[in-house]
Design a protein around this motif. Structure first.
Motif, PDB file in Angstrom:
ATOM      1  N   GLY A 126       1.207  -1.111  -0.342  1.00 32.76           N
ATOM      2  CA  GLY A 126       0.268   0.093   0.240  1.00 32.76           C
ATOM      3  C   GLY A 126       0.594   1.116   0.226  1.00 32.76           C
ATOM      4  O   GLY A 126       0.286   2.276  -0.486  1.00 32.76           O
ATOM      5  N   ASP A 133      -1.308   1.634   4.845  1.00 27.17           N
ATOM      6  CA  ASP A 133      -1.048  -0.148   6.061  1.00 27.17           C
ATOM      7  C   ASP A 133      -1.072   0.123   7.021  1.00 27.17           C
ATOM      8  O   ASP A 133      -0.784  -1.308   7.330  1.00 27.17           O
ATOM      9  CB  ASP A 133       0.737  -0.759   5.345  1.00 27.17           C
ATOM     10  CG  ASP A 133       0.474  -1.133   3.419  1.00 27.17           C
ATOM     11  OD1 ASP A 133      -0.410  -1.771   3.238  1.00 27.17           O
ATOM     12  OD2 ASP A 133       1.469  -0.065   3.407  1.00 27.17           O
ATOM     13  N   GLY A 178      -5.630   1.191   7.100  1.00 25.80           N
ATOM     14  CA  GLY A 178      -6.674   0.057   5.965  1.00 25.80           C
ATOM     15  C   GLY A 178      -6.835   1.540   4.851  1.00 25.80           C
ATOM     16  O   GLY A 178      -7.277   2.394   5.091  1.00 25.80           O
ATOM     17  N   ARG A 179      -7.387   0.867   3.825  1.00 21.52           N
ATOM     18  CA  ARG A 179      -7.891   1.305   2.665  1.00 21.52           C
ATOM     19  C   ARG A 179      -9.557   1.356   2.759  1.00 21.52           C
ATOM     20  O   ARG A 179      -9.600   2.972   2.520  1.00 21.52           O
ATOM     21  CB  ARG A 179      -8.475   0.396   1.086  1.00 21.52           C
ATOM     22  CG  ARG A 179      -6.167  -0.004   0.695  1.00 21.52           C
ATOM     23  CD  ARG A 179      -5.122  -0.075   1.971  1.00 21.52           C
ATOM     24  NE  ARG A 179      -4.674  -1.557   0.650  1.00 21.52           N
ATOM     25  CZ  ARG A 179      -3.670  -1.947   1.785  1.00 21.52           C
ATOM     26  NH1 ARG A 179      -2.999  -0.861   2.447  1.00 21.52           N
ATOM     27  NH2 ARG A 179      -2.488  -2.452   0.932  1.00 21.52           N
ATOM     28  N   LYS A 223      -5.450  -4.864   3.254  1.00 22.85           N
ATOM     29  CA  LYS A 223      -4.485  -4.251   3.746  1.00 22.85           C
ATOM     30  C   LYS A 223      -3.907  -5.654   4.066  1.00 22.85           C
ATOM     31  O   LYS A 223      -4.181  -6.668   4.701  1.00 22.85           O
ATOM     32  CB  LYS A 223      -4.170  -3.382   5.103  1.00 22.85           C
ATOM     33  CG  LYS A 223      -4.725  -4.077   5.837  1.00 22.85           C
ATOM     34  CD  LYS A 223      -4.426  -2.305   6.842  1.00 22.85           C
ATOM     35  CE  LYS A 223      -5.085  -2.740   8.091  1.00 22.85           C
ATOM     36  NZ  LYS A 223      -4.412  -2.390   9.503  1.00 22.85           N
TER      37      LYS A 223
END
Length: 451
Positions: free
Chosen positions: A142, A314, A317-318, A438
């Motif tokens: 990421g 990372d 998270g996304r 992630k």
């Protein structure tokens, strides 16, 4: 039961991984250049070519039409010949098109050159993040893919600074704004000569020894052995893929999510702020010098908050970043529409524009590219990525083309009500459809996304 030995992130060759990621991400810098140079040049181009609202939108959006072609070409090129030849081709196109725009004698020739630049942008926008994702271990993927977004925003900021510096050089200043893009284009081409090919593509092409050597250079023998086995298993039974395979039952959920996220990243509306900064601030009484200065402020905030996103993508998270970004943009657009409608001071408008940029830079801007680079299976990654990125650029063309027309009919504030509603819908889509990715390898994500 198969046991996979996980290595600590610090056992990877971080210097090597970051080095090849940055070189590949120079395509992102050129993306940022071609994307943002129009903001500083547009006031000059409007005078030079006597642009009305329709032509203003088409000239700005013509980049996206070239991007669509570039993505389609890059998907096939990447799967047939590898990621590296595609990046080299993009670099050469950037060089030629920059000179073409600078020397354009007419509106028609300028639009053709900008369309050609779009082909290079489209290729780089697809290949750079895909390449980085394929050479990066899961624990730092990421962050590394977000390097591409970092170079995009550096391209935007540096281009805006150069535009501001050149603005006092007369009505022909726009030619220098575009022509200087040939310099980083040549540097990108030289850098790509040093890059290794993607080990995932090499394994798919049957060049196992070379792939293993690159994987060992990335993470050592244990990492190479584990990665090789996972990649090989994910490619088991693969044949030459067609677009029909991209929409097969097992792949369709990932493709649908990828397309939706790509379209949403554009229809969220923030790119009208990047491309039409001068028009937005002109509507509240800012002179040309202040309009161009605002592009620099936007570039600085964009850079700072992209660095924040790289630090958190990372960790948090996304999914949380995407949810935060979509909801905050919806709220900020409502406030911005009210400020523009009521002719608020330039300073107040600037604050909320910069807040919107900060929100976008920490969420939709980098994370969309990370997700697009992650969620597609190895067998069809090149073609599937091209479809998602084509969708992104088609959405960008619609956005860039329609804003001057909508602003002329509804007022500059009018389109922001629409963008606020789209961002709210995007929030609910992400909450219901997008899963957290992630920490998972690209091979682990194949079954995770499908279910």
């Amino acid at each position: 039961m198969k046991i996979i030995t996980m290595q600590r992130p610090n056992s990877y060759s971080n210097a090597y991984i970051i080095g090849i990621s940055f070189v590949s991400a120079l395509g992102g810098y050129l993306f940022g250049f071609d994307f943002s140079v129009i903001a500083g040049a547009l006031p000059f181009l409007k005078v030079q070519f006597q642009l009305n609202a329709w032509w203003e939108g088409f000239l700005t959006g013509s980049l996206a039409l070239g991007c669509i072609i570039g993505c389609l070409v890059a998907g096939n090129l990447a799967d047939r010949y590898g990621r590296r030849p595609g990046l080299m081709t993009a670099a050469l196109i950037f060089t030629v098109s920059s000179l073409g725009m600078a020397l354009a004698p007419s509106l028609t020739s300028f639009v053709i050159a900008r369309f050609a630049a779009g082909i290079g942008v489209g290729m780089a926008s697809m290949l750079s993040p895909m390449y980085i994702a394929e050479v990066s271990p899961a624990a730092v993927r990421g962050r590394n893919v977000a390097i591409n977004q970092l170079t995009i925003v550096l391209g935007i900021l540096i281009t805006n600074l150069v535009n501001y510096t050149l603005a006092d050089n007369g009505q022909e200043a726009w030619r220098w704004m575009f022509g200087l893009g040939a310099v980083p284009s040549l540097l990108f081409f030289i850098g790509v000569l040093w890059l290794p090919e993607s080990p995932r593509w090499l394994i798919k092409a049957g060049r196992q020894q070379k792939a293993e050597a690159i994987l060992q250079k990335i993470g050592g023998h244990s990492f190479a052995a584990n990665s090789y086995n996972e990649i090989k298993a994910s490619l088991s039974g693969s044949t030459k893929q067609s677009y029909k395979a991209v929409f097969a039952k097992g792949v369709r959920p990932a493709v649908f999510i990828g397309i939706a996220l790509a379209v949403f990243q554009q229809f969220c509306g923030i790119n009208v702020v990047f491309n039409y900064t001068s028009k937005i601030f002109e509507s509240v009484g800012a002179n040309l010098d202040l309009q161009l200065f605002e592009t620099i402020s936007i570039g600085i905030v964009n850079l700072l908050f992209t660095l924040l996103a790289m630090w958190q993508v990372d960790k948090l998270g996304r999914r949380p970043l995407m949810l935060m970004g979509s909801l905050s943009l919806s709220i900020l657009y409502v406030v911005l529409a009210l400020l523009l409608r009521n002719q608020a001071s330039t300073g107040v408008v600037s604050v909320f524009v910069l807040l919107a940029i900060a929100s976008y830079a920490t969420s939709l801007a980098p994370v969309t590219w990370v997700l697009i680079a992650e969620i597609f299976p190895n067998k069809v990654r090149g073609l599937a990525t091209s479809i998602a990125v084509v969708s992104l650029w088609a959405a960008y063309f619609i956005l860039a083309f329609t804003f001057p027309i909508l602003a002329e009919k509804l007022g500059t504030y009018g389109p922001f009500w629409l963008y606020a509603g789209i961002c709210l819908l995007g929030f609910f889509f992400i909450r219901s459809k997008v899963k957290e990715t992630k920490g998972k390898t690209l091979e682990e994500l194949e079954s995770f996304i499908a279910h």
